[in-house]
Design a protein around this motif. Sequence first.
Motif, PDB file in Angstrom:
ATOM      1  N   ILE A  29     -29.706   3.461 -18.959  1.00 30.56           N
ATOM      2  CA  ILE A  29     -29.782   4.471 -17.890  1.00 30.56           C
ATOM      3  C   ILE A  29     -30.355   3.853 -16.616  1.00 30.56           C
ATOM      4  N   GLU A  30     -31.197   2.852 -16.811  1.00 30.20           N
ATOM      5  CA  GLU A  30     -31.762   2.169 -15.642  1.00 30.20           C
ATOM      6  C   GLU A  30     -30.788   1.121 -15.088  1.00 30.20           C
ATOM      7  N   LEU A  32     -23.647  -0.764 -10.814  1.00 31.17           N
ATOM      8  CA  LEU A  32     -22.668  -0.123  -9.940  1.00 31.17           C
ATOM      9  C   LEU A  32     -23.074  -0.273  -8.475  1.00 31.17           C
ATOM     10  N   SER A  33     -24.344  -0.042  -8.195  1.00 33.81           N
ATOM     11  CA  SER A  33     -24.747  -0.110  -6.783  1.00 33.81           C
ATOM     12  C   SER A  33     -24.709  -1.551  -6.271  1.00 33.81           C
ATOM     13  N   ASN A  34     -24.949  -2.525  -7.170  1.00 39.16           N
ATOM     14  CA  ASN A  34     -24.807  -3.927  -6.750  1.00 39.16           C
ATOM     15  C   ASN A  34     -23.366  -4.257  -6.370  1.00 39.16           C
ATOM     16  N   LEU A  35     -22.421  -3.749  -7.149  1.00 41.92           N
ATOM     17  CA  LEU A  35     -21.009  -4.004  -6.843  1.00 41.92           C
ATOM     18  C   LEU A  35     -20.644  -3.404  -5.488  1.00 41.92           C
ATOM     19  N   GLU A  44     -13.708  -6.624  -7.917  1.00 43.20           N
ATOM     20  CA  GLU A  44     -14.681  -6.430  -8.987  1.00 43.20           C
ATOM     21  C   GLU A  44     -15.112  -4.965  -9.076  1.00 43.20           C
ATOM     22  N   LEU A  45     -15.292  -4.355  -7.910  1.00 41.37           N
ATOM     23  CA  LEU A  45     -15.669  -2.939  -7.890  1.00 41.37           C
ATOM     24  C   LEU A  45     -14.560  -2.088  -8.505  1.00 41.37           C
ATOM     25  N   ALA A  46     -13.323  -2.364  -8.087  1.00 39.76           N
ATOM     26  CA  ALA A  46     -12.186  -1.575  -8.585  1.00 39.76           C
ATOM     27  C   ALA A  46     -12.065  -1.702 -10.106  1.00 39.76           C
ATOM     28  N   ARG A  76     -15.268   2.470 -15.188  1.00 34.68           N
ATOM     29  CA  ARG A  76     -15.912   2.207 -16.480  1.00 34.68           C
ATOM     30  C   ARG A  76     -17.413   2.485 -16.406  1.00 34.68           C
ATOM     31  N   LEU A  77     -18.060   1.974 -15.341  1.00 38.56           N
ATOM     32  CA  LEU A  77     -19.506   2.168 -15.217  1.00 38.56           C
ATOM     33  C   LEU A  77     -19.846   3.644 -15.047  1.00 38.56           C
TER      34      LEU A  77
END
Length: 236
Positions: A25-26, A32-35, A138-140, A145-146
């Motif tokens: 959860i952390e 996701l936010s890094n991507l 990479e984001l796409a 999924r994330l």
Amino acid sequence: MRKELEILIEMQKRDDEISKLQVLIENLPKQLSNLKKNVATAESGLKTVKEEIENNKKEEDKLELEIRSNKDMMGKYQNQLLTIQTNKEYKALNKEVSHLEKKNEDLEDEIVELMEDQEDLRVNQQGFEDDLKSAKQELAENEQRLENEIKEVNKDMEVIRSERKELAKELPMPIVKKYATLIKNRHRKALVYNIGNTCGGCGFMIRPQVMVELHEGEKILFCESCSRIIVLNKED
Ligand SMILES: [Zn+2]
């Protein structure tokens, strides 16, 4: 008492799950936010370098214009030289012309420098474009999924928490309170198994009398050092 021990064992299993889920959860939203951050960083880098290229180009145009106007001026002076009468005037005008020539040489040098900078900037631009492309890709590839995984782990967490709550209802309140305090203060490990004749939580030696009681399995026993509930490790 056996029943209560079994319930405590089940509760600890839920808390072990909760520990694992908490990590996810952390971490998952961070991934996701890094991507997304990688995309934003490449975008802003690209924007900056494009602006630099544009400014560089404007500066070059400005210098080109200056060179042309100097050349026009030199042309005029050279025409005047043909009609000049006095030596003094001739010298003054000639000096003006060589001054403009020198100035244009300097301007040409500046342009060469700007063009070299421009080449470096183009290399940087290509770098940011490559970065942006791979960051977007990479984001796409991972965003959906994330997002699904984040939903999934939150749902699992709800289920497990409510299971643990249901289990706790079957125990006397003082035991639930003791268990909850241990979960809070002992890194989410309230119940541990013995390892030989030591506590599996802190390694403290279990007294022989307590070992006997542990084997009987009739009492809720606590480690005399870390206070955790100790349960017989049946594989031991
Ligand atoms: Zn202990």
